[in-house]
Enzyme design. Structure first.
Site, PDB file in Angstrom:
ATOM      1  N   GLU A   1      -0.521  -8.131   5.799  1.00 33.37           N
ATOM      2  CA  GLU A   1      -0.330  -8.114   7.268  1.00 33.37           C
ATOM      3  C   GLU A   1      -1.655  -8.038   8.020  1.00 33.37           C
ATOM      4  O   GLU A   1      -1.683  -8.231   9.230  1.00 33.37           O
ATOM      5  CB  GLU A   1       0.614  -6.966   7.669  1.00 33.37           C
ATOM      6  CG  GLU A   1       0.006  -5.576   7.683  1.00 33.37           C
ATOM      7  CD  GLU A   1      -0.166  -4.980   6.295  1.00 33.37           C
ATOM      8  OE1 GLU A   1       0.069  -5.673   5.295  1.00 33.37           O
ATOM      9  OE2 GLU A   1      -0.572  -3.800   6.217  1.00 33.37           O
TER      10      GLU A   1
ATOM     11  N   HIS B   1      -3.427  -5.638   1.723  1.00 32.83           N
ATOM     12  CA  HIS B   1      -2.577  -5.769   2.916  1.00 32.83           C
ATOM     13  C   HIS B   1      -2.421  -7.201   3.433  1.00 32.83           C
ATOM     14  O   HIS B   1      -3.290  -7.681   4.172  1.00 32.83           O
ATOM     15  CB  HIS B   1      -3.182  -4.927   4.041  1.00 32.83           C
ATOM     16  CG  HIS B   1      -3.117  -3.465   3.787  1.00 32.83           C
ATOM     17  ND1 HIS B   1      -2.177  -2.649   4.371  1.00 32.83           N
ATOM     18  CD2 HIS B   1      -3.864  -2.674   2.982  1.00 32.83           C
ATOM     19  CE1 HIS B   1      -2.349  -1.403   3.952  1.00 32.83           C
ATOM     20  NE2 HIS B   1      -3.367  -1.401   3.108  1.00 32.83           N
TER      21      HIS B   1
ATOM     22  N   CYS C   1       0.825  -1.197   0.000  1.00 31.33           N
ATOM     23  CA  CYS C   1       0.000   0.000   0.000  1.00 31.33           C
ATOM     24  C   CYS C   1       0.863   1.253   0.000  1.00 31.33           C
ATOM     25  O   CYS C   1       1.527   1.532  -1.003  1.00 31.33           O
ATOM     26  CB  CYS C   1      -0.993  -0.040   1.155  1.00 31.33           C
ATOM     27  SG  CYS C   1      -2.437   0.984   0.867  1.00 31.33           S
TER      28      CYS C   1
HETATM   29  N1  LIG Z   1      -3.479   2.001   3.720  1.00 33.66           N
HETATM   30  C1  LIG Z   1      -2.584   2.742   3.132  1.00 33.66           C
HETATM   31  O1  LIG Z   1      -1.367   2.443   3.143  1.00 33.66           O
HETATM   32  C2  LIG Z   1      -3.052   4.004   2.463  1.00 33.66           C
HETATM   33  C3  LIG Z   1      -2.043   4.550   1.490  1.00 33.66           C
HETATM   34  C4  LIG Z   1      -2.318   5.972   1.076  1.00 33.66           C
HETATM   35  N2  LIG Z   1      -2.256   6.858   2.191  1.00 33.66           N
HETATM   36  C5  LIG Z   1      -3.631   6.041   0.337  1.00 33.66           C
HETATM   37  O2  LIG Z   1      -4.615   6.486   0.877  1.00 33.66           O
HETATM   38  O3  LIG Z   1      -3.691   5.625  -0.798  1.00 33.66           O
END
Ligand SMILES: NC(=O)CC[C@H](N)C(=O)O
Length: 227
Positions: A197, A195, A87
């Site tokens: 994790e 994600h 992400c």
């Molecule tokens: N969950 C995240 O890592 C978000 C990544 C980034 N801040 C976005 O909104 O795209």
């Protein structure tokens, strides 16, 4: 001895603790790395977690790219060290030019927070070798800027080289060619939007598929060690 996986914390990182926990649950030793660390403390692999590094100022990942730890991560990646960006970590890897393409505002312009169904398109990377070929997995996605874009020539090259690592089965953000994750040429650097994790325990769900990502890098490292 279990492999040491460094988890970087930038100002604004959100998922660093969960990343460390995923490493621990998969049998690795998590090592905390700080954004202004000038070295990476002898780790065997690096996990760049999700979040809002530097408040997403300018663009997601645009400032983290210039952090001290990223100089060392870039040098280590060039030597073959496995590096995973999830992400915001994926955004940092693209901004750092360790991976091609960019992550821009979701096509519908909304923040999207729901489990995503993905297909593992290649097991020939440091972070996916433990999956069955074409495995379908479920990982939570939560992002505002997750639409993967690159020019057609780059996309064709990624497809041809087998460097599209994950593809959405239900594209949540308008990513080109449903791409959810890509690898560098050597396959040691991988970035993905959803994600792993957050998918490590049956009790909380939505799956335990995330463990396969860390299990892959641990297998990759132990194979290297026994060679
Ligand atoms: N969950 C995240 O890592 C978000 C990544 C980034 N801040 C976005 O909104 O795209």
């Amino acid at each position: 001895m279990s492999a040491r996986v460094g988890v970087v914390t930038f100002p604004g990182s959100l998922d660093d603790r969960d990343a460390a926990r995923a490493v621990y649950l998969a049998g690795g030793e998590p090592v905390a790395l700080w954004h202004d660390d000038a070295q990476i403390h002898g780790v065997d692999a690096v996990f760049l977690p999700g979040g809002f590094s530097y408040g997403d100022a300018l663009r997601c990942g645009a400032i983290a790219r210039f952090s001290q730890v990223m100089d060392t991560v870039k040098a280590a990646a060039a030597q073959g060290m496995p590096v995973l960006g999830v992400c915001n970590g994926f955004q940092v890897l693209c901004e750092s030019h360790l991976l091609p393409g960019a992550l821009v505002r979701n096509a519908h312009l909304r923040y999207r927070n729901r489990p995503a169904r993905l297909r593992v398109e290649t097991t020939r990377t440091a972070w996916t070798n433990a999956f069955a070929p074409e495995a379908e997995i479920v990982l939570p996605a939560k992002h505002g800027e997750g639409r993967y874009v690159a020019d057609e020539a780059v996309l064709d090259r990624l497809e041809g080289d087998g460097r599209v690592v994950f593809r959405y089965l239900d594209n949540p953000n308008g990513s080109m060619r449903d791409i959810a994750g890509v690898a560098n040429e050597a396959g040691n650097v991988v970035g993905l939007m959803p994600h792993p994790e957050h998918a490590v325990e049956a009790l909380t769900g939505p799956s335990t598929d995330g463990l396969g990502i860390v299990a892959s890098v641990l297998a990759h490292l132990s194979e290297g060690a026994s060679r």
